[in-house]
Design a protein around this motif. Structure first.
Motif, PDB file in Angstrom:
ATOM      1  N   LYS A 416      -3.703  10.429  13.884  1.00  0.00           N
ATOM      2  CA  LYS A 416      -2.539  10.463  14.764  1.00  0.00           C
ATOM      3  C   LYS A 416      -1.537   9.355  14.462  1.00  0.00           C
ATOM      4  O   LYS A 416      -0.506   9.255  15.138  1.00  0.00           O
ATOM      5  CB  LYS A 416      -2.985  10.372  16.223  1.00  0.00           C
ATOM      6  CG  LYS A 416      -3.816  11.578  16.678  1.00  0.00           C
ATOM      7  CD  LYS A 416      -4.157  11.496  18.160  1.00  0.00           C
ATOM      8  CE  LYS A 416      -4.970  12.705  18.603  1.00  0.00           C
ATOM      9  NZ  LYS A 416      -5.318  12.629  20.045  1.00  0.00           N
ATOM     10  N   LEU A 417      -1.828   8.541  13.451  1.00  0.00           N
ATOM     11  CA  LEU A 417      -0.944   7.422  13.123  1.00  0.00           C
ATOM     12  C   LEU A 417       0.404   7.933  12.624  1.00  0.00           C
ATOM     13  O   LEU A 417       0.474   8.786  11.751  1.00  0.00           O
ATOM     14  CB  LEU A 417      -1.588   6.534  12.061  1.00  0.00           C
ATOM     15  CG  LEU A 417      -0.975   5.139  11.888  1.00  0.00           C
ATOM     16  CD1 LEU A 417      -1.206   4.304  13.134  1.00  0.00           C
ATOM     17  CD2 LEU A 417      -1.550   4.437  10.664  1.00  0.00           C
ATOM     18  N   GLN A 418       1.497   7.391  13.187  1.00  0.00           N
ATOM     19  CA  GLN A 418       2.843   7.792  12.797  1.00  0.00           C
ATOM     20  C   GLN A 418       3.566   6.702  12.018  1.00  0.00           C
ATOM     21  O   GLN A 418       4.354   6.999  11.124  1.00  0.00           O
ATOM     22  CB  GLN A 418       3.659   8.150  14.045  1.00  0.00           C
ATOM     23  CG  GLN A 418       3.098   9.311  14.837  1.00  0.00           C
ATOM     24  CD  GLN A 418       3.857   9.547  16.134  1.00  0.00           C
ATOM     25  OE1 GLN A 418       4.999   9.151  16.284  1.00  0.00           O
ATOM     26  NE2 GLN A 418       3.210  10.190  17.091  1.00  0.00           N
ATOM     27  N   LEU A 419       3.308   5.437  12.348  1.00  0.00           N
ATOM     28  CA  LEU A 419       3.947   4.319  11.651  1.00  0.00           C
ATOM     29  C   LEU A 419       2.878   3.367  11.141  1.00  0.00           C
ATOM     30  O   LEU A 419       2.077   2.837  11.923  1.00  0.00           O
ATOM     31  CB  LEU A 419       4.892   3.571  12.600  1.00  0.00           C
ATOM     32  CG  LEU A 419       5.487   2.253  12.075  1.00  0.00           C
ATOM     33  CD1 LEU A 419       6.325   2.497  10.830  1.00  0.00           C
ATOM     34  CD2 LEU A 419       6.317   1.562  13.139  1.00  0.00           C
ATOM     35  N   PHE A 420       2.866   3.153   9.828  1.00  0.00           N
ATOM     36  CA  PHE A 420       1.949   2.207   9.188  1.00  0.00           C
ATOM     37  C   PHE A 420       2.802   1.250   8.377  1.00  0.00           C
ATOM     38  O   PHE A 420       3.382   1.618   7.358  1.00  0.00           O
ATOM     39  CB  PHE A 420       0.962   2.949   8.289  1.00  0.00           C
ATOM     40  CG  PHE A 420      -0.032   2.046   7.597  1.00  0.00           C
ATOM     41  CD1 PHE A 420      -0.920   1.286   8.330  1.00  0.00           C
ATOM     42  CD2 PHE A 420      -0.082   1.968   6.213  1.00  0.00           C
ATOM     43  CE1 PHE A 420      -1.845   0.466   7.706  1.00  0.00           C
ATOM     44  CE2 PHE A 420      -0.986   1.147   5.576  1.00  0.00           C
ATOM     45  CZ  PHE A 420      -1.869   0.392   6.324  1.00  0.00           C
ATOM     46  N   SER A 421       2.905   0.006   8.837  1.00  0.00           N
ATOM     47  CA  SER A 421       3.787  -0.955   8.195  1.00  0.00           C
ATOM     48  C   SER A 421       3.029  -2.255   7.945  1.00  0.00           C
ATOM     49  O   SER A 421       2.728  -2.999   8.887  1.00  0.00           O
ATOM     50  CB  SER A 421       5.015  -1.219   9.085  1.00  0.00           C
ATOM     51  OG  SER A 421       5.875  -2.137   8.474  1.00  0.00           O
ATOM     52  N   ILE A 422       2.717  -2.526   6.665  1.00  0.00           N
ATOM     53  CA  ILE A 422       1.983  -3.746   6.300  1.00  0.00           C
ATOM     54  C   ILE A 422       2.736  -4.510   5.214  1.00  0.00           C
ATOM     55  O   ILE A 422       2.150  -5.306   4.486  1.00  0.00           O
ATOM     56  CB  ILE A 422       0.550  -3.424   5.834  1.00  0.00           C
ATOM     57  CG1 ILE A 422       0.592  -2.491   4.613  1.00  0.00           C
ATOM     58  CG2 ILE A 422      -0.274  -2.809   6.963  1.00  0.00           C
ATOM     59  CD1 ILE A 422      -0.745  -2.338   3.917  1.00  0.00           C
ATOM     60  N   GLY A 423       4.043  -4.256   5.071  1.00  0.00           N
ATOM     61  CA  GLY A 423       4.832  -4.919   4.039  1.00  0.00           C
ATOM     62  C   GLY A 423       4.881  -6.431   4.213  1.00  0.00           C
ATOM     63  O   GLY A 423       4.563  -6.977   5.270  1.00  0.00           O
ATOM     64  N   LEU A 424       5.282  -7.124   3.131  1.00  0.00           N
ATOM     65  CA  LEU A 424       5.460  -8.574   3.123  1.00  0.00           C
ATOM     66  C   LEU A 424       4.168  -9.309   3.465  1.00  0.00           C
ATOM     67  O   LEU A 424       4.105 -10.167   4.336  1.00  0.00           O
ATOM     68  CB  LEU A 424       6.575  -8.994   4.084  1.00  0.00           C
ATOM     69  CG  LEU A 424       8.011  -8.693   3.633  1.00  0.00           C
ATOM     70  CD1 LEU A 424       8.348  -7.227   3.826  1.00  0.00           C
ATOM     71  CD2 LEU A 424       9.006  -9.534   4.419  1.00  0.00           C
ATOM     72  N   ASN A 425       3.089  -8.944   2.774  1.00  0.00           N
ATOM     73  CA  ASN A 425       1.813  -9.625   2.890  1.00  0.00           C
ATOM     74  C   ASN A 425       1.272  -9.862   1.478  1.00  0.00           C
ATOM     75  O   ASN A 425       2.028  -9.791   0.502  1.00  0.00           O
ATOM     76  CB  ASN A 425       0.826  -8.794   3.726  1.00  0.00           C
ATOM     77  CG  ASN A 425       1.075  -8.932   5.220  1.00  0.00           C
ATOM     78  OD1 ASN A 425       0.789  -9.962   5.807  1.00  0.00           O
ATOM     79  ND2 ASN A 425       1.612  -7.867   5.837  1.00  0.00           N
ATOM     80  N   ASN A 426      -0.017 -10.148   1.358  1.00  0.00           N
ATOM     81  CA  ASN A 426      -0.649 -10.367   0.056  1.00  0.00           C
ATOM     82  C   ASN A 426      -1.828  -9.422  -0.124  1.00  0.00           C
ATOM     83  O   ASN A 426      -2.861  -9.785  -0.685  1.00  0.00           O
ATOM     84  CB  ASN A 426      -1.115 -11.827  -0.066  1.00  0.00           C
ATOM     85  CG  ASN A 426       0.046 -12.805  -0.013  1.00  0.00           C
ATOM     86  OD1 ASN A 426       1.005 -12.679  -0.754  1.00  0.00           O
ATOM     87  ND2 ASN A 426      -0.042 -13.766   0.893  1.00  0.00           N
ATOM     88  N   ILE A 427      -1.671  -8.210   0.353  1.00  0.00           N
ATOM     89  CA  ILE A 427      -2.742  -7.213   0.290  1.00  0.00           C
ATOM     90  C   ILE A 427      -2.832  -6.670  -1.128  1.00  0.00           C
ATOM     91  O   ILE A 427      -1.818  -6.365  -1.765  1.00  0.00           O
ATOM     92  CB  ILE A 427      -2.480  -6.101   1.311  1.00  0.00           C
ATOM     93  CG1 ILE A 427      -2.508  -6.695   2.718  1.00  0.00           C
ATOM     94  CG2 ILE A 427      -3.491  -4.973   1.182  1.00  0.00           C
ATOM     95  CD1 ILE A 427      -2.062  -5.750   3.804  1.00  0.00           C
ATOM     96  N   SER A 428      -4.055  -6.539  -1.627  1.00  0.00           N
ATOM     97  CA  SER A 428      -4.277  -6.099  -3.007  1.00  0.00           C
ATOM     98  C   SER A 428      -5.139  -4.842  -3.016  1.00  0.00           C
ATOM     99  O   SER A 428      -5.372  -4.215  -1.987  1.00  0.00           O
ATOM    100  CB  SER A 428      -4.934  -7.224  -3.808  1.00  0.00           C
ATOM    101  OG  SER A 428      -6.149  -7.624  -3.189  1.00  0.00           O
ATOM    102  N   GLY A 429      -5.628  -4.494  -4.226  1.00  0.00           N
ATOM    103  CA  GLY A 429      -6.442  -3.296  -4.368  1.00  0.00           C
ATOM    104  C   GLY A 429      -5.597  -2.043  -4.450  1.00  0.00           C
ATOM    105  O   GLY A 429      -4.371  -2.107  -4.601  1.00  0.00           O
TER     106      GLY A 429
END
Length: 1015
Positions: A416-429
């Motif tokens: 049901k997720l409509q907005l997924f915003s994880i920009g401007l981080n140091n996430i890898s993989g």
């Protein structure tokens, strides 16, 4: 001395005289007052007053109640009937009146002084009309008043001090008006008061401490004013308080440590958008009845109390825009205690100084939990691996933090997720392929991280996806072709290591507005199908290895505004159609291998817009480009032999022409013999394209067109909700009022318009029906897709469930309003520029903008639509006898003086609608100084922004980027609604500017990107 007794006969005479006088008033005064009331009604669309005639006694008229003893009018109740008119002074003659209820209509004008003569009045309910002027001071004569509802009007001036003498008042609603001055301290004398609503005005000064004397008060609503100073401590001692709403002011000071001990019944605390400071009281752990707490946009500091498990009924916690956090970190421990809040739905902790990691315990939140916003903090660590446990989560925003680790595979369980915003981080993989299970996702933003691997092809399963941003990562491989099978509006994947070509399926993205594949290692040619993406406005392909020529199909991109093809290997000539694109703001063709003559007209004359540097084989063009002159080719040697070849070519051409002529003549016989058969086939296909429905099927679907299923009504039709018996599909059925003059013409116009258009933001037509009803009369109807959220009108001007209560009830947020404006702009842009023939809607207004379950906007009602032919499409205006075409307030000024219908008229309506969206004010409302909505906004910008915006959106003391964005959006509305047609912004340009504003607001790039739009 013994007083002399009056004569008994004289007393009897007086009693008889008064009885006779009362009897005469029954038959005359009340009747005449009601007749005067009816005479001031200018609109009665539901015929509510049809019974108000001499055929029956006035006590039996609709909405009229009389006393049994004297037959005097005791109640006049006509709520929610869309009546319009003014209230006559004669209303004061209904001296037995105890209730006057005309709630939610269209009454305007002043409230007559004569209303003060209604000394028996107990209930005065005038909410949600358009009354204006100051309140009559003699309202204090109505000493029996227990309910005074005047909210949702345009009353101005100060609140009368004398209202404090109405000691029986239990409800005082003055919300959503234009009141100024201060809150009268005398209101503290209203010992019976339970509900005080002064929200959404311009009241200033301190909150009087005398309000603390209101020992029975349950609802205190002072939000969205200009109040200042500290909150009086006396208010915290009203133990009966259920709702305490003072948000959207300039209040200062700190909260007492025992706040939540003295307000044991508190359910809603609204303190947002003030200047409050200090810590959040630790006593909050005792507020067991709290449902909503809003502390956002203040200056609260320190840690958030960690033991919130006692808030069993808590649904929403708003903490954003403060200074919460500690130097030690581990500031998110309070989230763990929220596991005990079984009704929890939303936590906003954004724009703070929160440090530490997100505890794994958040994955154990209630199944009702839908929103977690922790963006723009200093949060570190990884996204909890079991985040997928939050199966009903709709918004997850963690951008601009210091997160590391990977995107959990369990993210795919958030269907049901409509907005997924994880920009401007140091996430890898890698981006997990499980994202293909996020079937409700609309916005997917992972920009500015360290993601690697390929973009999963499973993303093609995300059917509702509208915008994606993969920019500035380390992604490799091709852009998946499946991505181009969706209805995307924006694709951004710049600054990665992507390879391969642009998928040929790009043409299927008919709603694509932004494509950014710049700074990658992509190659190949631009597909010719790109011309099918006719609404494309931003195209960035620079810094790749693309080659080939610019396809001719790009001439279809009429609204292109930003085109950057620089630093590639493109060749061939620069197409001349670029010169004819008036909306281009940046055309960068530099450092390629283009050759030939550069066009010397149109956009190429603007050297600040065009760049062709680094193409050594170009010539000509404007002098400012400093290109060499083009040299005409000289005749080659052997021109005689060349002449012979020319003659030979001419001879061959003549022979071919004669041969073709014979073939054509022969073919004409075949064409004539088969023409009738072919036309029958085409007609059949056209007729079978839509579902066929009979009158009986539509009648059954709407339960006999019952009033219970009625959802709207216009000049030419009534709209019903229905369920088709064959497919159980929910639909909206518009039944034409054929007795109305022009209804048939409207039906034909709407059918013709809907037959020729198709766009994601235009209401989808299922079928039309023209037949006979059960009585043998003509019946015409249109069947549309049903829109769950109704019209924009309902959301902009809804009646609050409680006067000024929950700030989220029936209220559209900033981003929702901007999305709606963009949707409507895109629909108009399509109608004006991308159909076979330009179409002018002619009646754009909030009631003709429908919202689906996801608040996507759809333009509807094409009953006044007009096709433009020839030079009409240019937007020029001429004298015409068509009269006003549209709705007062939204209709362009030139239509009122006989101006010809043009696309500029729609732009005017759009501008007014845009201003209405963000001010919350109707264009027909009355503004001080005889101004209209356009002038009201224009004279208040830029420094009076807080006076312009809908108070539910007003942001106090906002500086920089957000302020500039909001001002610029308003200026788009002003330029679209300019009085002169030639001064109005084109709808394509308007859509571009609003799209830019949304792009910035969505990413939360506060301080990183300017929002001064190009207007």
């Amino acid at each position: 001395m013994t007083p002399k007794m009056p004569n008994c006969s004289f007393i009897l005479f007086l009693i008889i005289f008064q009885a006779v006088a009362a009897s005469s008033l029954t038959n005359e005064t009340d009747y005449e007052a009601l007749i005067a009331f009816r005479g001031q009604i200018t609109s009665d669309p539901s015929n509510a007053l049809s019974s108000w005639n001499g055929s029956i006694h006035f006590c039996n008229w609709n909405g009229v109640t009389c006393g049994k003893k004297h037959q005097r009018v005791t109640a006049l109740e006509l709520p929610s009937l869309k009546l319009a008119g003014t209230l006559p002074p004669h209303i004061g003659n209904l001296t037995f009146l105890r209730m006057l209820n005309i709630f939610e209509n269209g009454f305007s004008g002043i409230l007559p002084e004569e209303i003060g003569r209604l000394t028996r009045l107990q209930t005065l309910s005038l909410d949600n009309n358009s009354f204006e002027g100051e309140l009559p001071r003699n309202l204090t004569n109505c000493a029996d008043l227990s309910h005074m509802g005047l909210g949702g009007n345009n009353f101005h001036g100060s609140i009368p001090e004398g209202l404090g003498s109405l000691i029986k008042l239990a409800v005082l609603w003055l919300y959503t008006n234009q009141f100024t001055g201060k809150i009268p301290p005398s209101l503290g004398n209203l010992s019976a008061l339970t509900d005080l609503a002064l929200a959404k005005n311009h009241i200033e000064g301190d909150i009087p401490p005398q309000l603390g004397q209101l020992s029975k008060l349950t609802h205190l609503r002072l939000q969205l004013n200009d109040l200042s100073g500290p909150i009086p401590p006396s208010l915290y001692n009203i133990s009966s308080i259920v709702m305490f709403a003072v948000g959207g002011n300039n209040l200062s000071g700190s909260l007492p440590s025992d706040l939540f001990l003295t307000l044991p019944k508190l359910q809603g605390l609204y303190l947002g958008i003030n200047m409050l400071s200090g810590p959040v009281p630790s006593s909050i752990t005792n507020a067991s009845e709290l449902v909503v707490i809003v502390l956002s946009s203040n200056a609260f500091t320190g840690p958030m109390p960690t033991d919130l498990g006692g808030l069993k009924k808590l649904q929403s916690l708003f903490l954003g825009g403060n200074l919460l956090g500690t130097e030690q970190g581990d500031d998110l421990r309070f989230l763990t205690s929220l596991n005990n809040c079984t009704d929890l739905r939303a936590v906003w902790g954004n724009y703070n100084n929160l440090k530490g990691t997100i505890p794994d315990s958040v994955t154990n939140f209630s199944t009702t939990f839908t929103l977690l916003a922790l963006h723009e903090n200093f949060i570190s660590g990884a996204i909890p691996s079991r985040i997928g446990n939050l199966v009903n989560l709709e918004w997850l925003t963690l951008y601009d933090n210091m997160l590391t680790g990977r995107i959990p595979d369990s993210i795919g369980e958030l269907s049901k997720l409509q907005l997924f915003s994880i920009g401007l981080n140091n996430i890898s993989g890698v981006i997990p392929s499980s994202i293909g299970n996020m079937t409700s996702i609309i916005y997917f933003f992972v920009l500015r991280n360290m993601l690697e691997g390929a973009i999963p092809s499973s993303i093609g399963n995300c059917a509702h996806l509208s915008e994606v941003d993969f920019s500035q990562n380390h992604l490799v491989g091709n852009v998946p072709e499946q991505l181009f099978g969706l209805s995307l509006v924006s694709i951004e994947a710049a600054q990665n290591n992507l390879t391969g070509p642009i998928p040929y399926r790009i043409g299927k993205l008919v709603n694509l507005q932004n494509l950014d594949l710049s700074e990658n290692n992509m190659s190949g040619e631009i597909p010719s199908t790109i011309g099918d993406s006719v609404v494309l406005q931003w195209l960035y392909l620079q810094g790749n290895h693309f080659s080939g020529t610019i396809p001719p199909s790009m001439s279809n991109l009429k609204g292109i505004a930003f085109l950057d093809l620089s630093r590639n290997n493109f060749s061939g000539q620069i197409p001349g159609f670029f010169a004819d694109r008036p909306f281009i703001q940046n055309l960068n063709l530099s450092f390629n291998m283009f050759e030939g003559e550069v066009p010397n007209r149109g956009v190429f004359q603007n050297l600040s817009v065009v760049s062709v540097t680094g193409n050594s084989k170009l010539c000509g063009g404007p002098l400012g480009l400093q290109l060499p002159k083009c040299i005409e080719a000289a005749p080659k040697k052997g021109h005689k032999s060349q002449s012979r070849m020319t003659a030979l070519a001419i001879g061959i051409s003549v022979s071919i022409f004669l041969l073709l002529t014979g073939v054509i003549i022969s073919a004409r016989f075949f064409y004539r013999s088969s023409r009738s058969v072919r036309e029958e086939t085409v007609t059949s296909l056209t007729e079978d394209r839509h579902l066929k429905l009979s009158y009986m099927e539509l009648s059954q679907a709407t339960d006999g067109f019952s009033l219970a299923n009625k959802i709207g009504e216009g000049s030419f039709g009534v709209v019903y909700k229905g369920i088709l018996p064959s497919s159980e599909q929910t639909v909206a059925v518009k039944v034409l009022k054929l007795q109305e003059r022009g209804a048939r013409k409207s039906f034909m116009a709407e059918c013709e318009a809907l037959r020729n258009i198709r766009h994601r933001n235009l209401v989808k037509t299922i079928t039309c029906c023209s037949t006979l009803d059960s009585q043998g009369g003509d019946f015409m109807a249109l069947v549309f897709e049903f829109m769950e959220n109704g019209s924009l009108e309902k959301w902009l001007h809804a009646v609050p469930n409680e006067a000024g209560g929950s700030e989220t009830d029936m209220t559209l947020g900033l981003l929702q309003r901007l999305n709606i404006a963009i949707d409507v702009g895109n629909a108009l842009e399509y109608l004006h520029h991308h159909g076979q023939t330009p179409i002018v809607h002619c009646d754009l207004k909030p009631s003709n903008v429908l919202l689906d379950s996801e608040f996507t906007a759809y333009v509807s009602d094409f009953g006044l639509a007009k096709f433009l032919m020839g030079d009409q499409a240019s937007g020029r205006t001429e004298t015409s006898s068509i009269g006003i075409r549209g709705t007062i307030g939204y209709v362009a000024p030139e239509y009122g003086v006989g101006g010809e219908v043009s696309t500029k008229g729609d732009v005017y309506s759009f501008g007014i609608l845009l201003l209405e969206l963000f001010t919350g004010k109707r264009p027909t409302a009355m503004f001080s100084g005889d101004f209209g909505l356009h002038e009201f906004v224009e004279r208040s910008l830029p420094h009076g922004l807080d006076q312009v915006l809908d108070p539910l959106l007003r942001l106090k003391d906002v500086q920089g980027n957000l302020h500039e964005c909001l001002v610029s959006i308003q200026r788009v509305g002003l330029m679209c609604s300019a009085a002169q047609p030639n001064e109005r912004m084109d709808i394509s340009k308007a859509a571009v500017e609003l799209q830019k504003a949304r792009s910035i607001l969505l990413r939360g790039k506060t301080g990183r990107e300017s929002c001064v739009l190009d207007i």
